[in-house]
Design a protein around this motif. Structure first.
Motif, PDB file in Angstrom:
ATOM      1  N   ALA A   1       0.808  -1.056  -0.137  1.00 57.80           N
ATOM      2  CA  ALA A   1       0.012   0.231  -0.044  1.00 57.80           C
ATOM      3  C   ALA A   1       0.864   1.197   0.022  1.00 57.80           C
ATOM      4  O   ALA A   1       0.591   2.251  -0.547  1.00 57.80           O
ATOM      5  CB  ALA A   1      -0.882   0.289   1.193  1.00 57.80           C
ATOM      6  N   VAL A   2       1.749   1.191   0.781  1.00 55.33           N
ATOM      7  CA  VAL A   2       3.056   2.272   0.688  1.00 55.33           C
ATOM      8  C   VAL A   2       3.585   2.792  -0.567  1.00 55.33           C
ATOM      9  O   VAL A   2       3.513   3.831  -1.098  1.00 55.33           O
ATOM     10  CB  VAL A   2       4.034   2.310   1.819  1.00 55.33           C
ATOM     11  N   ARG A   3       4.061   1.516  -1.469  1.00 53.76           N
ATOM     12  CA  ARG A   3       4.692   1.657  -2.477  1.00 53.76           C
ATOM     13  C   ARG A   3       3.541   2.184  -3.481  1.00 53.76           C
ATOM     14  O   ARG A   3       4.006   2.757  -4.529  1.00 53.76           O
ATOM     15  CB  ARG A   3       5.154   0.138  -2.849  1.00 53.76           C
ATOM     16  N   LEU A   4       2.469   1.653  -3.515  1.00 55.86           N
ATOM     17  CA  LEU A   4       1.397   2.185  -4.475  1.00 55.86           C
ATOM     18  C   LEU A   4       0.863   3.394  -4.228  1.00 55.86           C
ATOM     19  O   LEU A   4      -0.068   3.722  -4.955  1.00 55.86           O
ATOM     20  CB  LEU A   4       0.349   0.840  -4.598  1.00 55.86           C
ATOM     21  N   GLY A   5       1.089   4.197  -2.984  1.00 53.97           N
ATOM     22  CA  GLY A   5       0.642   5.404  -2.605  1.00 53.97           C
ATOM     23  C   GLY A   5      -0.632   5.371  -2.111  1.00 53.97           C
ATOM     24  O   GLY A   5      -1.189   6.573  -2.074  1.00 53.97           O
ATOM     25  N   TYR A   6      -0.988   4.542  -1.592  1.00 53.48           N
ATOM     26  CA  TYR A   6      -2.348   4.344  -0.523  1.00 53.48           C
ATOM     27  C   TYR A   6      -2.006   4.606   0.664  1.00 53.48           C
ATOM     28  O   TYR A   6      -2.957   4.905   1.563  1.00 53.48           O
ATOM     29  CB  TYR A   6      -3.034   3.152  -1.083  1.00 53.48           C
ATOM     30  N   LEU A   7      -1.019   4.691   1.263  1.00 57.43           N
ATOM     31  CA  LEU A   7      -0.688   4.818   2.507  1.00 57.43           C
ATOM     32  C   LEU A   7       0.694   5.867   2.673  1.00 57.43           C
ATOM     33  O   LEU A   7       1.846   5.772   1.755  1.00 57.43           O
ATOM     34  CB  LEU A   7      -0.285   3.647   3.613  1.00 57.43           C
ATOM     35  N   PRO A   8       0.956   6.672   3.605  1.00 58.02           N
ATOM     36  CA  PRO A   8       2.153   7.455   3.639  1.00 58.02           C
ATOM     37  C   PRO A   8       3.233   6.692   4.070  1.00 58.02           C
ATOM     38  O   PRO A   8       3.294   5.523   4.464  1.00 58.02           O
ATOM     39  CB  PRO A   8       1.951   8.415   5.114  1.00 58.02           C
ATOM     40  N   PRO A   9       4.441   7.151   3.682  1.00 58.47           N
ATOM     41  CA  PRO A   9       5.642   6.457   3.902  1.00 58.47           C
ATOM     42  C   PRO A   9       5.766   6.191   5.117  1.00 58.47           C
ATOM     43  O   PRO A   9       5.627   7.180   6.029  1.00 58.47           O
ATOM     44  CB  PRO A   9       6.768   7.442   3.266  1.00 58.47           C
ATOM     45  N   MET A  10       6.445   4.907   5.584  1.00 56.20           N
ATOM     46  CA  MET A  10       6.605   4.750   7.103  1.00 56.20           C
ATOM     47  C   MET A  10       7.771   3.750   7.184  1.00 56.20           C
ATOM     48  O   MET A  10       8.355   3.158   5.901  1.00 56.20           O
ATOM     49  CB  MET A  10       5.495   3.989   7.877  1.00 56.20           C
ATOM     50  N   ARG A  11       8.353   3.586   8.315  1.00 56.18           N
ATOM     51  CA  ARG A  11       9.772   2.902   8.451  1.00 56.18           C
ATOM     52  C   ARG A  11       9.269   1.225   8.284  1.00 56.18           C
ATOM     53  O   ARG A  11       8.488   0.681   9.115  1.00 56.18           O
ATOM     54  CB  ARG A  11      10.279   2.852   9.822  1.00 56.18           C
ATOM     55  N   ILE A  12      10.147   0.632   7.311  1.00 61.58           N
ATOM     56  CA  ILE A  12      10.059  -0.691   7.034  1.00 61.58           C
ATOM     57  C   ILE A  12      11.365  -1.283   7.204  1.00 61.58           C
ATOM     58  O   ILE A  12      12.420  -0.920   6.494  1.00 61.58           O
ATOM     59  CB  ILE A  12       9.440  -0.816   5.657  1.00 61.58           C
TER      60      ILE A  12
END
Length: 622
Positions: A315-326
């Motif tokens: 979801a982060v990479r597809l732009g549906y969630l804000p960037p977060m620490r992975i």
């Protein structure tokens, strides 16, 4: 299949048993007991027992074996599966309007998974711990504290990775399924007439005799297939063949034997409905069974936790969630990741759920609605893929969709009746995640449009700078650009305020492709736009994590040498100001600003050394 692959197939199949089937494999702990709970008013009579067993058996055959293993697993994106992958595939060959609808359906399915993942660990671990009611009735008061303690330990070890513990998953789950089969078979031998329930006539007669009550009871029967989405979501880790082989060779026979063994026990002793799973075991085996059940439910919980980490990264990479620490917890396995924010939010939610519901029977009233909702959406999306991508005949796809929805929709409708008794919980959690994902996507698009509305042409600006250059300073400047052919905001501000330009300028765009992985050959595209300006586009799949060091390495191989310690990264930092909006958009704006403030900053997101970063702030009205 190569000889080497053949040798590894048993090992991969064993691993699939340990990870993929943890959730559905622990369903016998509570499913048949909940079918006879007071919510539905069924007494333990032979016709009712046969009816429930027939429904469970044919659900396992039709939904799991036929729908998911035979049909849905065909829809892979470079070997990867999951609801967001299915959404991506379904929208490839459709109109813009149809794609928008399919995206919404996919996001709802992803949101349902977030709602389900809070219920699964609580339900599984509580069900195992409730074996104490049989093994040591005087310890009833410790069921909830012990469940919380077990889950606390599980969530705490996530940051260390699951590689070491994961090696125990497969042997423990294989032992679990063997024990399920042995206990069930032993009970069936003493009461073999229970096998009559394989005949689907018992399921039809059950509905004819009990009508609306039988329909409502589907909300309990569906507990036997919770976790079915894991078969598709984990396809990228294990492949289709090992998942199918594990199901048909070990998991399905063990589950059927155990369910029918519990049914045989109930025909012999109706009082065993208190906890038919643990009462299948002899007295001396109660404590070992309690320990084994606890281990199995921990593994089931770990599987869904890992699944939500993977879904979050997509979801982060597809732009549906804000960037977060992975955080990658393994140097060998790219799929082993840890997302601290999600981990602790999930832990807090699970503890609250356990304290609020206290008993697995209470949780069963909340369990299933998210699972069946995702099943309906999976049918719609996979049939779209069959028609648009595989070019199956429309008549065949229509018949298939009707048959699958004829099963999925009643299951969802039966679970929808649980809303007031606890089903609201996963729905509320799913709604929250849906609002967050759609807000981030739409407001981010609005922000980008607002920032790039100056209308200046990138090519014209570069030509002007080459013709009448400002003061040039030594070194390389990298300007991160979210879109190709758009002037980076940081470049405009640097020229406006500092009035200088580096002797070499690289416009870097990191792009996420509609595929899980991108081959290194296609990783970087370089274009020289002028004597001193270069455009670099680095492509990543939605299951990969961008890394600027790797991009520089690929650039060097392509002839554009960049040294990290001789390069300055210019990035814009936006301070968002909410303008006057309609009331229904005001909340979304506030939520977006809050998400932006807490999002992972670009230097951390792309692993850029902090001492090489220059941030230029600007205020943007949204």
């Amino acid at each position: 299949m190569s000889t080497e692959h053949k040798r590894s197939l048993p090992a991969v199949t064993l691993a699939a048993i340990g990870v993929v089937y943890g959730d559905i494999g622990t369903s016998p702990l509570y499913t048949l007991r909940e079918c006879f709970s007071g919510h539905y008013g069924f007494s333990v009579e032979p016709s009712v027992v046969y009816g429930f067993l027939s429904l469970i058996f044919w659900l396992l055959v039709i939904v799991v074996s036929a729908k998911y293993l035979s049909f849905v697993l065909r829809a892979d994106n470079a070997g990867e599966g999951g609801i967001l992958t299915l959404m991506s595939l379904a929208g490839r060959n459709t109109s813009a309007r149809a794609t928008a609808i399919l995206v919404i359906l996919g996001l709802i399915g992803g949101s349902f998974f977030y709602g389900e993942v809070v219920i699964t660990p609580a339900m599984s671990v509580l069900s195992a711990m409730e074996g104490l009611e049989i093994a040591a009735p005087n310890l009833d008061a410790y069921i909830v504290p012990l469940s919380i303690a077990v889950l606390t330990l599980l969530f705490c070890i996530q940051k260390h990775g699951t590689g070491l513990v994961g090696k125990l998953f497969a042997p423990v789950m294989l032992l679990w399924f063997m024990v399920l089969a042995v206990l069930g078979l032993n009970s069936i031998i003493h009461n073999p007439e229970v096998l009559r329930a394989i005949n689907p006539v018992w399921a039809f007669n059950f509905f004819l005799d009990h009508k609306s009550f039988a329909f409502l009871a589907l909300g309990a029967v569906v507990l036997s297939i919770t976790g079915v989405e894991a078969l598709y979501a984990d396809m990228g880790h294990f492949g289709k063949m090992p998942i199918r082989l594990a199901w048909f060779s070990v998991v399905l026979p063990s589950l059927v034997l155990n369910y029918f063994g519990q049914g045989a026990l109930l025909l012999k002793n109706p009082e065993a409905i208190k906890n038919p799973f643990f009462l299948l075991a002899p007295d001396w085996a109660l404590l070992p069974m309690l320990i084994l059940a606890t281990l199995a439910t921990i593994i089931a919980s770990q599987a869904v936790i890992s699944g939500v980490f993977s879904l979050t990264r997509q979801a982060v990479r597809l732009g549906y969630l804000p960037p977060m620490r992975i955080i990658h917890t393994s140097e060998m396995e790219a799929g082993q990741i840890y997302v601290p924010v999600i981990n602790w939010m999930l832990y807090f939610a699970v503890v609250v759920v356990i304290l609020g519901f206290e008993h697995s029977s209470n949780l069963a009233a909340a369990y299933g609605i998210a699972v069946t909702g995702t099943m309906v959406l999976t049918t719609i999306l996979s049939c779209t893929v069959a028609y648009k991508n595989w070019h199956w005949k429309g008549f065949i796809v229509a018949v298939l969709a009707v048959v699958l929805l004829f099963i999925d929709v009643p299951l969802f409708a039966a679970n929808a009746t649980k809303i007031l008794s606890g089903g609201w919980l996963p729905l509320v959690l799913a709604l929250m995640m849906f609002v967050v994902m759609t807000t981030w996507k739409s407001e981010r698009f609005r922000l980008m449009r607002r920032m790039h509305e100056h209308g200046n042409s990138l090519e014209a600006m570069i030509a002007s700078l080459e013709k009448s250059p400002p003061v040039r300073v030594p070194g390389t400047a990298v300007y991160m650009s979210r879109a190709i052919n758009v002037i980076p905001f940081a470049l405009l501000h640097n020229l406006k305020h500092n009035k200088v330009l580096h002797e070499r300028v690289v416009l870097l765009t990191l792009r996420t492709e509609d595929a899980p992985y991108v081959h290194n050959v296609r990783r970087v595209t370089i274009e020289q736009m002028s004597p001193t300006f270069w455009r670099v586009v680095a492509s990543y799949g939605f299951k990969e994590t961008p890394n600027v060091e790797e991009v520089f390495h690929r650039c060097g191989l392509e002839g554009l040498s960049c040294r990290m310690m001789e390069t300055s990264f210019f990035m814009s930092h936006e301070s968002l100001i909410l303008t006057k909006r309609p009331w229904y958009l005001y909340f979304r704006g506030k939520l977006f600003i809050a998400l932006s403030r807490n999002a992972l900053r670009a230097p951390d997101q792309f692993e850029i050394p902090p001492n090489r970063v220059i941030e230029l702030g600007t205020q943007v009205e949204i």
